[in-house]
Design a protein around this motif. Structure first.
Motif: not given
Length: 274
Positions: A11-12, A248-252, A260-265
């Protein structure tokens, strides 16, 4: 399932995959093929990209599969293995096991996806605990159906999970009532983003000790603008509960740069991996 580690959900990376169309029980097993294969990467390529990103655990949304043919499932399972990635869970993102008139249809649909999870070599399959108005009767129905689905999952070689999501699993008391009645047969995925309001942190804290996996989602008010205080507070809840499963990283969030969003998380979550 006892090693703290980073994971990521497809989903990310929904935009990277071209925003495939969502499907549910009303669609039976029909897949809108025309909505697939339109992204920057295909699902078969995704495990390799995740591994290059430094993450080796994956959760897969059911509607991201462009085919459920056995040949394709074998090809995807091989691609995941070749990338040295663990398929932790197939996320079965629809179906209402407490529906007044369509529960039987939805349960059969969920069972089909549980079988697919087994064929893919997943460790778990996550199902929704129910969308009906909570009552003694609907909570009992959720518990009884989850027990039967857990047996089906065990036959497929996987563990069944549910999540603090939708109405039946919308309060800590409901979550604990149902899971305690299942004698450990069903695990819990804790999602940071599903509960809100003044009692959010107390509510998450009340069930965190039950969690075997975590959807570790940060809120973003704008690209690169994370609500860090909220994220850290949620992560502290998992640390205090002794959580030891996959984060589990969730980026939406806004903006199309999902990596980039996942990197920040990841920068924030890394210090919670122990």
């Amino acid at each position: 399932m006892s090693t703290p580690r980073l994971s990521v959900s497809t989903w990310s990376l929904h935009r990277q995959l071209g925003r495939p169309g969502f499907t549910g029980p009303a669609d039976e097993m029909h897949i809108p093929v025309e909505t697939h294969h339109n992204g920057l990467i295909s699902l078969l390529e995704l495990p390799g990209h995740i591994a290059e990103f430094g993450i080796h655990t994956l959760e897969l949304c059911h509607f991201h599969l462009p085919s459920v043919e056995k040949a394709y499932l074998s090809e995807l399972r091989a691609a995941i293995a070749d990338a040295d990635v663990e398929l932790f869970s197939l996320l079965i993102d629809d179906g209402d096991i407490t529906h007044l008139s369509e529960a039987a249809r939805d349960i059969a649909w969920i069972e089909a996806w549980i079988e697919i999870a087994g064929e893919l070599g997943a460790t778990c399959a996550r199902v929704i605990g129910g969308k009906a108005e909570p009552s003694d009767a609907t909570l009992a129905q959720s518990r009884d159906v989850l027990a039967k689905l857990a047996e089906r999952a065990e036959t497929a070689g996987i563990r069944l999970m549910s999540e603090n999501w939708f109405s039946i699993f919308s309060t800590p008391d409901n979550v604990k009532t149902i899971l305690s009645g299942l004698d450990g047969k069903v695990g819990l995925c804790l999602d940071f983003g599903n509960w809100r309001g003044d009692t959010k942190y107390d509510d998450l804290g009340a069930i965190a000790s039950l969690a075997e996996s975590c959807h570790t989602k940060a809120h973003f008010t704008a690209p690169r603008e994370m609500e860090r205080e909220d994220y850290v507070r949620c992560l502290e809840i998992t640390r205090n509960a002794g959580f030891s499963g996959p984060h589990t990283l969730i980026y939406d969030g806004p903006g199309d740069d999902e990596w980039e969003g996942l990197s920040l998380e990841r920068e924030v979550v890394n210090s919670y991996l122990g």
